[in-house]
Each structure stands twice: as C-alpha cells, then as structure tokens.
Design an enzyme around this catalytic site. Structure first.
Site, PDB file in Angstrom:
ATOM      1  CB  CYS A 256      -0.976   0.116   1.303  1.00  0.00           C
ATOM      2  SG  CYS A 256      -0.079   0.281   2.529  1.00  0.00           S
ATOM      3  CB  THR A 257       4.163   2.149   1.370  1.00  0.00           C
ATOM      4  OG1 THR A 257       3.803   1.749   2.883  1.00  0.00           O
ATOM      5  CG2 THR A 257       5.111   3.105   1.443  1.00  0.00           C
TER       6      THR A 257
END
Lengths: 547, 433
Positions: free
Chosen positions: B207-208
């Site tokens: 997700c980063t």
C-alpha cells in the site's frame, strides 16, 4: 518544449562513467568527496623483512584508486619471497624487490601512479623523502632499520604526516597509527540505530502549529486520516496532553515513559480489519528513544571543552565552526537541528510537509551558525557553507581522535604510557578470568615490540621476554611481572617458531585492516582506531589500545 | 623445536616462512599430540574448494598457505563493478568466467599449485562430487547458496565415516562489516542454526508503494514492481542492462515528481533494484584471510582453530570496521530443533483458523524458515505440493481450507520441503496460538 515520446525507451541519460561503474560499490560508502580525497593521496611504503603485510595493505589502497604510491625496499627478491608474497613471481629472482612489487601492484589499477626506490646505491630513504612530492601518509613494516625509522619520524614531525607502523610475524600482528596532533572527524556515518533528533520535547512554533492543526479534532477524524497521522504528530499531541495533566512537565522517569507509551497505545483505534493502527504502533515504539531530555553528546562535549593554544583564527575551520556551534548551544540550549526525519506511515503530502518543516528549521539553524562562524573567522577567511552544513547535520556524532589524556595519563608513545596500559590490562584480566570473558591481547603487542627490539630471526622465547622487560623498564613489581610472564611466555614461544617470518593469511588480514584505517584517515569519514590494533590469529580476535 | 621436513632445496627455501609455523606445535598445541613431519605431505594432498565473491582473495590465500589441489566453483562472469576489489580480473577480462580467469592467474603466479575451475553453480553438483574434498571455504553472496551447501554437507556427514565430515568455512562481508565462521557438520552449530543472525529485510508494504510513497526508494520499488509489470517495456527484466535501469529510473523520477519526493538517482535506482551491497577490497581481505587462516590451522593442526568442538570454544567471528575496529568471537550453539542438523522438530506458532495458503506464505518471511516455495506434508499425508504440476493441481484445493479443517491439531508434526534445498526436510511441530 519538445515532446517526449513515451513508448520509446529514452537514451541512457546521465548514465555512470566507466570509472563510476568500476568504483560503484565503494562510492556507496564514501561518495564522490571521499573518492576525490583518495585520488589526491600520495602514499609511501617502506618495506622490509618478509615484506608482505605492507604490500597487502597497498593492494587494498591501489584497488580503490589512491593517486600515487611509492615503495622503498632495499631487498632483492629471493626464493622465500615467492612463498609468501603474491606480488612477486619467478621472473623477479634477484631483482630489486621494490621494482617488482611496484610493477605487479601497478597492474591492479591503471589509474594509479606507482614508483619505487632505491634505484641506485645513492638513493637512500632520506634522499627519496627530500625529492618526492609531499606524502599524504607513510607506512613502514618491521624489521625496519633504525636509521630509516628516524628519517621517517623526522619527516612526519616536519610535515605533519600520519605515520603507520605495521608488524606481522607468525600468527600475530599489530599496527599503530601516529597522527600529527588532534584529528577531528565530522562525517562519522553513525549507525542507522542512532537516534534521530526529532526535538519532541522542545518543538519550535512551525512544528507545534503543524501538529496542532492535524490533531485539533483527533477523535472525530475518519479512520483513514486517523490511521495516517505521522507518529511525530501523534507523540506531540499526547505529550501536550500529558503536560496539561502533569504540571507542565514531560514524562521523565522510566515508569512515566512506559505509562506514556501505554497511553499512546491505548489511543489507537481497534475497530478496523487490522485490529490496530500501524502509525500508533510506530509512535509507541519510538517513545523510549524520542521522549528523552537533551544531553550534550560526549564527543561534542570533548570538542567544546578542548583547550587550544594560540588564537582561534589560526586553527583549521573545524574549530571555528565548532566554536560557532558552541555559541548557538549557549544561546539556545540546543544544537542546530540536523533536520532528517525517519520514514513513517503517513500520507505522502503530509510526510513531505513534515519533512519540509524539519528541513526549514535545519537550514535556519545552519545559517545562524554560518554567520557566527564567519564573524569568528574574520574578514580574511571564508567559511565554506557546505562545511557548516555537514557539521550541523553531524554535530551529535563528531569525534576527536588522538587526544592526549589529561592529568595522570602519560604521553602517547612513551614508556610510562606503556606501563599504564599494561597495568590496566592486567587488572581487566583478573576480572575477565572470573567472568569467563576473553583475555587481553596486550601481551601480544608487547611480544611483537620485544621481537623488533631483539632485531633478528633467531630470537627465542627467552630473548623476546627479556626485550619486553627492557622496553618496560623496571618500574613493574615482580608480582606484576609474574602475571605478565606467563601470558607473555606463551605468546613469545608461539612467535619464536616463526623466526620473524610472515604468514600470508595474517598479513593479508592485517593489510585489510590497515588499508581500511588509512582510507578513513584520508577521506576523513568513519571513525579510525585510536591508535593501535592487535590481531590474534590463534583465537581470531582483535583489540584496540591507546598507547 | 623440530625442523621442517627435508624437501627439494628450492621448495624448502620457498616455503620457509610457512613451514616454520605449520610444522611446529607452537605454544597452544600439545607437542606430544602433534606430528610436524607429516603436515606438508598431508596438506599437499588436501582438496579444497572455494567459491563466491571473496573468491579472488580466497584463492590467493589458499595458494600461499601451502594447499596444492584447489578447486573453485563460480557461475558468474566478470563485471566492471567487480574490478575495485576482485583483483585477479582486469578490464580486458570483463565478460569472461570468473572461476576460469582466477584459476589461470593464480596458477601462473604461484608455482606448484593446481587449480581446477568450474563455471557453474554449486547446486549443479551432488554429494558424490563434494565427497572428494577435505575442506570447503565459501565466500558466497546469497543466504540460499550458503544454506544449500550447508545442508548438502550435513546430509553427507555420517559418524561411521569420519572422512565424510567436511569442515565448512564461511565468510561474508557488507561494507565495513563481515563475519567468518567454521562449521563442523553435525558436530556443532550449522548455517541453518545460525539463520537468526541474518534477519530478512522487511519488504515495503504494497500500500505504501501503491498509494502513499514517502521516500525515493518507494518510488523506485513502485517502478520496479508495479509500473514494469503493467507496461512491460521489455519481455524480461535484466537488472544488469543499463537500458532497463534507465527506464526504471525515469519512471521512478516521474512518480517522485508527482509526490514532491527528492532523492531519486540512477545510482539509488540500481542499488534498490539489484539490492546492491557496498563492497571494498579491505574488508574482503580481512574476512577471506580469517577464513583461510582457519583452513590452514585445521589442515595442519599447528594451532587451535575456530570451531574446535567443546564447551565455550568459539566458532564465529564478527568483524566491524566502521567505528574503530571491533571483533566479537564467540560460540554459536547448535540448535536441537535445527531442521538441517537437529534431532527434534521446531515449534511453529500458528493460528488454527489460518488457511493452508496463509501458512505456506508465512514460511517466506519466517526468520527461522525463509522458504519461498514450500511444499507441506503432515503425518504421511500430502497437503500441498508445488511440483510436479499434476500433483500441484491435485493438492491446490487444500490451499483454501483452514488448518483445523485439514485435521491438523496441536502437536501435529509437519514436514516442509523446498526446491532450493533438495534433500532437506524442515520438521515443525504445530503450536496453536
């Protein structure tokens, strides 16, 4: 503006040069600035005896690209050389060893200039030193003859040249670095685990404002916003709350800090699929390290308290900047902000904003230090802003090497210093014996010094031990000698079998360590030993002494 | 002191320094138990093999330590970035096989030494091949390769045949740091026991990379993992191709611009994508020499060596050179539940509600397993097999079932295998958390 055609791979723009590609793996350690320093270095090796350890050191300096080297070696190549020294071959028999070494070492890196001496009978070491361009550092190996050693010591004193002594025999070795005066290091490259200075206990207005805005209605933030609050902001918010309920004080005892940490943990929302919030985990994990009052790091303290002789304007720029930082510290009660922020879970935009707040403060502080430094330096001298920036970023980690101990400590290099270190090491050994810790390697250092004192290959155990005693003079009680005798005796016996010869592995290992240290000194990056390292090849251990 | 064995005149003269030490007991070896007269002859016959990035240093050191029959295994070809430390190679050698070039160089330089090169992976050989050697010295650049040779040597070692126990000397470096260790297969701590000394690097969460990048590295990994997959500019990513790296660099730069992140450079791009570890000649010298020093002591018995079996006897040296010089030489204890050399099954904490698929994925990041393609059997029953394809198809339905549903209970022993470690069975005993 020309249009970029996106479905065509762009040409290799700004690709690395051949040299950058070759040096890629080392540039990642010391960057272009370190490499430039290496490439300006002119290194002299005065070689003797089995002649291997100095050569192995040179190999590890030539490969990364020092500018120039010179080998001074009086020996002619003989059969025994070929069984220990990699940089000689069959075709070298009977030739000047210096010449063959320079040639085979030179092959390692065409960018490096190499030379050798003596070329004729009249080429003494003295004449070489006189006619050569200034040497950046000089290393010599035992058994160097004392006349040559004296020339080197003279040169080193006159030109303030670092002088490195290396001795490798049998399974043992040591090397000593003699630096000309005090040696400050700014670019120490602290470990990643070293604490980043986030200033949570003394935030400045912009940071306070930023945190307050983000956490104004913290409880009514939606789950996404709440779960992406940077941990710096979380900690600032809850520290504020703590202050309000604790008479304006911050958590200070361990108990209070763990209480505070629990407070932060409890503030995390758990009504989500993960059952928690990563940013709050990060915040809790950071508490013990970041909720800590400021204390002046010992390295910097030593810098601030160092007693100089002579006016400040005559000192190297390091000291002028240090004084400026001292003024800053006196005025503000804190150091210039380094400005780096560790990675943390956050929205990109928010993280970049936070980063900019820290960077802006760091720039402001550095500018103030620069102004002060320039005022101290006076009008005749320019202070480089880049140097100021480097110092401000690394202020908490600067280190002084080669400081003479104050008070009772005998001068470095003196007989008395030797005795002091010996007494300390023997005392440590008594404790070590009881706690099953390893024993001191100091007897190895003494035995090698003793061997050099004897000066010849047929030295046996007894002669070596006697030589050590004369080195130490008779200030030691027979009781103290008793302890030393046994340890020294074993080492001397093991040493004696080598008959002053080198073992390739030990010399290769030592050559690695010496080169590494010389690179630190030349690049002024990373922290050099202070000042003697001993290697025990029987137990595979090193120990550093300050002699 | 006994004098060195009588040899042909020039040989005796040449190896004078070495023989003074290796044929004499010194102070730390019982002179009654030491026979200096056979050392040279014995060492002449020892077959030793070295491999890996420390190869140049290892070959030089072994040749000048009196070993006469050396084999070297390395699958790599020479790259320009090797030249700052792999000193047997020159500019003109770029593209050639390392093993071959290194072997030729040392044979020419040190007379009387035979070096046999093998331009392939260590995994290309089997136990029969490795039986011929007496000592193994490794300077490999991956944990997988180390675990493989360790497992192979441990599997080979049997107490009925003392010759089947080959000391494994292993060295590794990273910047100014490194370690040298000696493993006596089955007799002490092995590479697998020591896996906890090399924790796998935590991967950046997806997700980063996908939505909240903050560091230049995030932008590069995004280009590497997400953009490349989507746009496929070339059929296969070649990390050594400057064109491919340039593509990734440009993509990462664009993304960084989008998020106002600074710091993306070509060098950083290369570093992240290839997982480049900084390396210099000096540290490699230290570690390779420490390893070969132990090899000499083991082969000649002329001094105590690292890895000597016994209470408190150290087998592991850690070296650190960035802040002064530090070594920490200690004994790493053998683990009873080591999957490779231990006797008992290792306890594995699991959630009974996990699916088999979740269990299998967990093996990759579990520090004490680090298995990327595990296959699992439990009490004689096959739960999931990665290979062969028909067996994979047959067992695939099990992936969606929970451990409970598959009939696994507290204390069930499962046997895990992985194609990277042929012949090794990792035994785990389940503990429900």
């Amino acid at each position: 503006m020309t249009e970029i055609v996106m479905d065509q791979t762009p040409p290799i723009l700004q690709g690395p040069s051949d040299k950058e590609r070759k040096y890629d793996r080392q540039l990642r350690l010391w960057a272009a600035s370190g490499q430039a320093a290496l490439e300006s270095a002119n290194i002299l090796l005065v070689n003797s005896g089995a002649g291997t350890v100095g050569v192995e050191t040179l190999k590890n300096l030539i490969l990364p690209g020092i500018g120039r080297f010179v080998i001074h070696d009086n020996a002619l190549v003989d059969e025994a050389d070929l069984g220990v020294n990699f940089f000689l071959d069959d075709s070298c028999h009977g030739k000047p060893r210096a010449q063959c070494l320079a040639s085979l070492l030179g092959e390692l890196n065409p960018e490096v200039d190499g030379d050798w001496s003596p070329k004729t009978k009249n080429d003494s070491l003295g004449s070489l030193l006189k006619k050569s361009p200034l040497f950046t550092a000089i290393m010599y190996t035992y058994p160097i003859n004392h006349v040559e050693l004296e020339s080197l010591e003279q040169y080193s004193k006159e030109h303030k040249t670092p002088l490195i002594a290396i001795h490798s025999t049998g399974f043992y070795s040591y090397f000593t670095i003699r630096l000309p005066g005090i040696f400050p290091i700014v670019d120490t490259h602290p470990d990643e685990t070293a604490t980043t200075d986030l200033r949570l206990l003394s935030p400045w207005p912009e940071l306070v404002e930023f945190a307050k805005t983000m956490t104004k209605d913290i409880d009514s933030l939606d789950n996404f916003e709440h779960g992406h609050l940077p941990y710096v902001v979380i900690l600032l918010h809850y520290l504020d709350k703590w202050k309000a309920t604790h008479n304006g004080t911050y958590p200070s005892t361990y108990k209070e800090k763990t209480e505070f940490r629990q407070l932060v943990r409890d503030a995390a929302r758990t009504d989500n699929p993960e059952g928690g919030e990563e940013n709050f985990d990060e915040a809790a994990a950071a508490v013990l390290k970041t909720v800590a009052p400021f204390s002046l790091p010992s390295g910097l303290k030593e810098v601030f308290e160092y007693e100089h002789k002579g006016p400040i304007q005559e000192r190297p720029t390091f000291w002028i900047i240090a004084d400026a930082v001292k003024v800053f510290y006196t005025n503000h009660g804190s150091l210039p902000l380094p400005g780096n922020v560790p990675d943390m879970k956050a929205q990109s935009k928010v993280y970049v904003q936070l980063q900019n707040i820290y960077k802006a403060k760091a720039r402001k502080d550095a500018a103030e230090v620069l102004q002060t430094a320039q005022a101290i330096a006076g009008t005749g001298r320019e202070v480089d802003p880049a140097e100021v920036d480097l110092f401000c970023k690394n202020a908490a980690f600067v280190k002084l090497i080669n400081v003479e101990g104050g008070g009772d400590t005998a001068p470095l290099g003196s007989k008395e210093r030797l005795q002091q270190v010996l007494r300390q090491e023997m005392a440590n050994d008594q404790v070590a014996e009881m706690t099953l810790q390893p024993m001191s390697l100091f007897p190895i250092y003494l035995a090698l010094r003793g061997l050099a004192h004897c000066g010849n290959a047929s030295s046996d155990k007894t002669q070596i031990v006697e030589a050590v005693k004369s080195l130490l003079s008779d200030n030691l009680s027979s009781e103290e000698y008793g302890d030393l005798n046994e340890k020294l005796g074993n080492v001397a016996e093991d040493l004696a079998r080598a008959e002053y010869g080198e073992l390739h592995n030990i010399s290769a290992l030592t050559g690695g360590m010496v080169a590494q240290e010389m690179i630190k000194i030349i690049t002024k990056q990373y922290i050099p030993i202070d000042n003697t390292c001993v290697f025990d090849g029987i137990r595979s251990r090193t120990q550093v002494f300050h002699v | 002191m006994s004098s060195p064995e009588v040899l042909p005149d020039s040989e005796a003269k040449r190896w004078k320094y070495l023989n003074n030490v290796r044929t004499r007991p010194g102070a730390f070896v019982d002179p009654e138990e030491f026979d200096g007269s056979t050392v040279v002859e014995n060492m002449d016959k020892i077959k030793i093999f070295g491999a890996g990035g420390l190869g140049c240093e290892i070959l030089k050191n072994l040749a000048l330590s009196g070993f006469k029959d050396i084999s070297v295994i390395d699958m790599d070809t020479i790259d320009i970035s090797n030249l700052n430390r792999q000193f047997l190679f020159r500019h003109a050698d770029v593209g050639k096989f390392k093993a071959e070039v290194a072997a030729k160089f040392v044979e020419r330089r040190v007379k009387g030494v035979k070096i046999t090169p093998y331009n392939c992976k260590i995994q290309d050989f089997d136990e029969d091949f490795y039986q011929q050697f007496q000592i193994v010295v490794c300077g490999l650049d991956s944990i997988e390769a180390r675990r493989w040779i360790n497992a192979t040597l441990v599997n080979m070692a049997s107490c009925e045949n003392p010759d089947s126990m080959k000391p494994l000397i292993d060295g590794g470096t990273e910047g100014f740091k490194g370690q040298a260790r000696v493993i006596l297969p089955t007799m002490g701590s092995c590479i697998e026991c020591q896996l906890d000394m090399h924790a796998p690097r935590a991967a950046v969460p997806l997700c980063t990379l996908a939505s909240i990048p903050r560091q230049p590295e995030h932008c590069i990994e995004w280009a590497h993992v997400i953009a490349w997959d989507k746009e496929k500019p070339f059929p296969q990513l070649d990390k050594d191709d400057p064109e491919h790296i340039t593509w990734l660099y440009q993509k990462a730069l664009e993304r960084a611009k989008e998020f106002n992140i600074s710091g993306v450079t070509y060098s950083l791009t290369q570093g992240v994508v290839k997982n480049i570890i900084p390396a210099i000649a000096a540290t490699n010298s230290v570690i390779a020499a420490a390893c070969c020093n132990e090899a000499l002591k083991i082969a000649s018995s002329c001094a105590p060596f690292l890895g000597t079996p016994g209470e408190g006897e150290p087998n592991y040296m850690m070296y650190s050179g960035n802040d002064s010089i530090y070594t920490y030489t200690f004994k790493h204890e053998q683990k009873e539940d080591c999957p490779v050399c231990g006797m008992t099954a290792r306890v594995l904490k699991v959630n009974p509600k996990w699916t088999l698929e979740e269990l299998i994925e967990s093996f990759a990041t579990l520090p004490e397993a680090q298995l990327k393609k595990p296959s699992v059997r439990a009490e004689g029953k096959t739960l999931y097999m990665q290979l062969p394809p028909n067996l994979e198809e047959q067992t695939r339905p099990n992936l969606g079932k929970t451990l409970e549903q598959l009939g696994l209970t507290e204390g069930t022993e499962i046997a895990v295998t992985d194609p990277a470690f042929v012949g090794v069975v990792f035994n785990f005993s389940l503990k429900f958390a």
